[in-house]
Design a protein around this motif. Structure first.
Motif, short mmCIF file in Angstrom:
data_model
loop_
_atom_site.label_atom_id
_atom_site.label_comp_id
_atom_site.label_asym_id
_atom_site.label_seq_id
_atom_site.Cartn_x
_atom_site.Cartn_y
_atom_site.Cartn_z
N VAL A 56 1.16 -1.07 -0.06
CA VAL A 56 0.14 -0.16 0.73
C VAL A 56 0.89 1.46 0.22
CG1 VAL A 56 -1.66 1.16 1.10
CG2 VAL A 56 -1.77 -0.91 0.65
N VAL A 57 1.89 1.36 1.04
CA VAL A 57 3.15 2.70 0.96
C VAL A 57 3.47 2.71 -0.55
CG1 VAL A 57 4.83 3.01 2.10
CG2 VAL A 57 3.49 2.40 3.23
N GLU A 58 3.67 1.26 -1.03
CA GLU A 58 4.33 2.03 -2.16
C GLU A 58 3.96 2.36 -3.88
OE1 GLU A 58 6.73 1.70 -5.61
OE2 GLU A 58 7.56 1.30 -3.58
N HIS A 59 2.18 1.80 -3.38
CA HIS A 59 1.23 2.15 -4.24
C HIS A 59 1.03 3.76 -3.95
CE1 HIS A 59 -2.61 2.08 -6.57
NE2 HIS A 59 -3.28 3.00 -5.85
N LEU A 60 0.34 4.19 -2.92
CA LEU A 60 0.96 5.64 -2.68
C LEU A 60 1.50 6.74 -2.69
CD1 LEU A 60 -0.48 5.94 0.91
CD2 LEU A 60 -1.19 6.33 -0.84
N ARG A 61 3.25 5.74 -2.69
CA ARG A 61 4.48 6.80 -3.03
C ARG A 61 4.32 6.92 -4.55
NH1 ARG A 61 8.30 7.30 0.87
NH2 ARG A 61 8.42 5.94 2.31
N GLN A 62 3.32 6.18 -5.75
CA GLN A 62 3.37 6.00 -6.78
C GLN A 62 2.39 6.24 -7.28
OE1 GLN A 62 5.38 4.87 -9.55
NE2 GLN A 62 6.80 3.42 -7.70
N ALA A 63 1.26 6.69 -6.87
CA ALA A 63 0.34 7.72 -7.27
C ALA A 63 0.75 9.19 -6.68
CB ALA A 63 -0.97 7.10 -6.23
N ALA A 64 1.61 9.50 -5.82
CA ALA A 64 1.89 10.89 -5.03
C ALA A 64 2.40 11.46 -6.50
CB ALA A 64 3.18 10.68 -4.49
N PRO A 65 1.25 12.87 -6.93
CA PRO A 65 1.90 13.61 -7.44
C PRO A 65 3.03 15.15 -7.54
CG PRO A 65 -0.46 14.86 -7.06
CD PRO A 65 0.61 13.52 -6.22
N TRP A 66 3.62 15.42 -8.53
CA TRP A 66 4.22 16.40 -8.82
C TRP A 66 5.49 17.04 -7.84
CZ3 TRP A 66 -1.06 18.27 -5.81
CH2 TRP A 66 -1.95 18.26 -6.83
N GLY A 67 6.00 15.22 -7.50
CA GLY A 67 6.60 15.01 -7.23
C GLY A 67 7.04 15.42 -5.85
N VAL A 68 5.91 15.58 -4.49
CA VAL A 68 5.73 16.17 -3.39
C VAL A 68 6.52 14.47 -2.08
CG1 VAL A 68 3.29 17.23 -4.11
CG2 VAL A 68 3.29 14.73 -3.28
N ARG A 69 7.08 15.29 -1.17
CA ARG A 69 7.70 14.47 -0.40
C ARG A 69 6.38 13.80 0.32
NH1 ARG A 69 12.26 18.40 1.09
NH2 ARG A 69 12.97 18.79 -0.68
N VAL A 70 6.94 11.72 0.84
CA VAL A 70 6.08 11.19 1.33
C VAL A 70 6.88 10.57 2.36
CG1 VAL A 70 4.20 9.37 0.76
CG2 VAL A 70 4.45 10.86 -1.16
N GLU A 71 6.82 11.23 3.37
CA GLU A 71 7.06 10.06 4.49
C GLU A 71 6.02 9.33 5.34
OE1 GLU A 71 9.62 11.11 9.02
OE2 GLU A 71 8.59 12.44 7.72
N VAL A 72 6.72 7.56 5.54
CA VAL A 72 5.64 7.34 6.19
C VAL A 72 5.62 6.65 7.43
CG1 VAL A 72 4.25 4.82 6.46
CG2 VAL A 72 4.86 6.27 4.70
N THR A 73 4.89 7.36 8.82
CA THR A 73 5.54 6.75 9.95
C THR A 73 4.04 5.75 10.71
OG1 THR A 73 4.71 8.89 10.42
CG2 THR A 73 6.69 9.05 10.58
N ASP A 74 5.31 5.44 11.71
CA ASP A 74 3.78 4.92 13.04
C ASP A 74 3.63 3.64 12.62
OD1 ASP A 74 2.92 5.26 15.89
OD2 ASP A 74 1.14 6.52 15.30
N GLN A 75 4.11 2.63 12.14
CA GLN A 75 3.38 1.88 11.16
C GLN A 75 3.06 0.46 12.71
OE1 GLN A 75 4.76 0.36 7.51
NE2 GLN A 75 5.61 -1.79 8.55
N VAL A 76 2.13 -0.16 12.47
CA VAL A 76 1.14 -1.36 13.63
C VAL A 76 1.08 -2.30 12.45
CG1 VAL A 76 -0.19 -1.60 15.20
CG2 VAL A 76 0.70 1.09 15.26
N LEU A 77 1.68 -3.12 13.42
CA LEU A 77 1.17 -4.58 12.70
C LEU A 77 0.07 -5.91 13.40
CD1 LEU A 77 4.34 -5.05 10.74
CD2 LEU A 77 2.75 -3.77 9.27
N GLY A 78 -0.45 -6.45 13.06
CA GLY A 78 -1.46 -7.32 14.17
C GLY A 78 -1.38 -8.79 13.06
N SER A 79 -1.38 -10.09 13.54
CA SER A 79 -1.57 -11.00 12.30
C SER A 79 -2.81 -11.57 12.30
CB SER A 79 -0.78 -11.83 12.96
OG SER A 79 0.44 -12.08 12.21
N GLY A 80 -3.16 -12.26 11.41
CA GLY A 80 -4.55 -12.74 11.80
C GLY A 80 -4.94 -13.88 12.03
N TYR A 81 -5.91 -14.52 11.96
CA TYR A 81 -6.21 -15.92 12.78
C TYR A 81 -7.41 -16.58 11.78
CZ TYR A 81 -8.60 -18.57 16.25
OH TYR A 81 -9.14 -19.95 17.11
N LEU A 82 -6.99 -18.00 12.45
CA LEU A 82 -7.55 -19.05 11.29
C LEU A 82 -8.22 -20.10 11.89
CD1 LEU A 82 -10.27 -18.97 8.67
CD2 LEU A 82 -8.32 -20.99 7.47
#
Length: 446
Positions: free
Chosen positions: A332-358
């Protein structure tokens, strides 16, 4: 004890339990950064008090690095009996805009058998479910009991998980009951067998050294807010399906809600279409979902005529059980970077991850739970999925692969968890607690 004695014991406790739940809900135990810590610690102290009064010989708070304490209780197993770990959490989501609440979020209000207040369902009802079930045995438990009530489930990501990995013997059990889900509707008995995982992050867009006058500079000056809007809009197609490569739609092998049921519970306005394709069960429980859960932009009230230099969004990705939250976040982050117009600067912070369950649904503990829920609810439970995430569950599976994990609770899809006007149906709490006590009795005598 007999099943009839269990039912009578839970019923007799209900008035006291409702008052205790009110006390707990009145504590604004929001464990998010920027909120006061004292109420969170007060909630931990009250949970410790409740567990001591439930007949457990050992109760204590355990420190969790970088987080709030978990409350732990234990009673050894009788000879030859299995051990059950009971889980809930005492922290809650922020209340949000108080104007959207019909009653004050931290002034619990009982109306026609429904208790309103932040955390009344998610997950302080889970705490009281365990307390009611345990008290029914007056200290003579038919199984070994371990209880852990976490203090930062709603925000912290995998912090208690790290403690479990370092201290596995403290949590080792034959069956694990997670009282942090519920039924599709009140009285519709169900066991949650599938959880989506979670990936969340903050994306920041910068285009100017500082905001500038829109009359003098608007047009050629790149607007960070407009850039962010374009980026976020690129995540879905015109039907609402996800456009990010690598996030396919899944299939849930079970019955989900009808469109009409979902629209009613979700409060979808007349004339507004549901988004995405595939069955509702597929979309809710087995597929990726991307939601923009927050924006840092100027408010309409008091807005000035300026081209914005910076804008931020909080992006949440729900990940199907077989998916990898880290990979999903990266995609998702890579998609957002690719979609960023006009050469704007993009920074990603405060990532949280949690796994699913079956879940594996064919074990001894699940059979005992089926019988207990059928008696408590008057019908056998069915299997459902949950779109939400409980990060601890995946860790417990990794640490204790032979243990059965059972997810159910007193919530229902109309409980408005994480939303204004959260509420708990008191009768559902009684049914859930009765089912848990009957399960402990049945599981201990097999």
């Amino acid at each position: 004890m007999t099943p009839e004695q269990i039912e009578n014991a839970v019923s007799a406790q209900m008035p006291q339990a409702v008052e205790e739940l009110k006390r707990l809900v009145a504590i604004p135990s929001v464990a998010f950064p920027g909120h006061p810590e004292e109420p969170v610690r007060a909630a931990a102290a009250m949970v410790e008090e409740l567990l001591r009064g439930a007949g457990l010989p050992e109760v204590r708070q355990i420190p969790v690095e970088g987080s709030f304490p978990a409350v732990y209780g234990e009673s050894p197993a009788p000879d030859g009996a299995p051990t059950v770990l009971l889980y809930a959490h005492y922290d809650v989501q922020p209340a949000g805009d108080p104007a959207l609440w019909r009653t004050p979020p931290f002034e619990p209000t009982l109306i026609d058998g429904e208790l309103y207040g932040r955390g009344a369902a998610d997950d302080k009802s889970g705490v009281l479910t365990h307390i009611l079930a345990l008290r029914s045995f007056q200290g003579a438990f038919p199984v070994g009991i371990k209880v852990v009530v976490e203090g930062q489930e709603e925000y912290a990501g995998e912090r208690l998980e790290a403690y479990v990995e370092k201290n596995p013997d403290l949590f080792r059990a034959d069956a694990i009951v997670v009282a942090d889900t519920g039924n599709p509707s009140v009285g519709d008995a169900a066991v949650t067998t599938s959880l989506r995982g979670l990936a969340a992050f903050t994306v920041e867009v910068r285009s100017l050294s500082e905001s500038v006058h829109s009359g003098s500079f608007g047009g050629p000056a790149p607007d960070a807010l407009a850039a962010l809007i374009r980026m976020l809009a690129s995540l879905h197609d015109e039907h609402g399906d996800i456009r990010v490569p690598g996030l396919p739609r899944g299939v849930f092998l079970g019955e989900g809600p009808s469109d009409e049921e979902f629209r009613a519970v979700a409060g979808v306005l007349d004339g507004v279409a549901l988004t995405g394709s595939g069955s509702l069960a597929d979309r809710l429980w087995a597929s990726y979902a991307i939601t923009i859960t927050g924006l840092d932009v100027p408010t309409v009230k008091g807005a000035i005529n300026a081209v914005q230099s910076v804008a931020r969004a909080r992006v949440t990705v729900r990940v199907p059980p077989a998916g990898d939250p880290g990979v999903a976040a990266k995609d998702v982050v890579e998609h957002l970077r690719q979609a960023a117009p006009w050469g704007v600067r993009v920074e990603v912070t405060d990532q949280v991850l949690g796994s699913g369950y079956l879940a594996d649904t064919g074990g001894r503990a699940r059979a005992a739970l089926n019988r207990a829920m059928e008696r408590a609810f008057g019908k056998a439970p069915r299997d459902i999925g949950a779109g939400g995430s409980i990060p601890l569950v995946a860790t417990l599976i990794r640490q204790f692969p032979a243990a059965e994990i059972l997810l159910y609770g007193a919530e229902d899809d109309g409980a408005a968890i994480h939303a204004p006007n959260e509420r708990l149906v008191v009768d559902e709490l009684q049914r859930a607690a009765t089912a848990e006590a009957l399960f402990l009795l049945d599981y201990g005598t097999l």
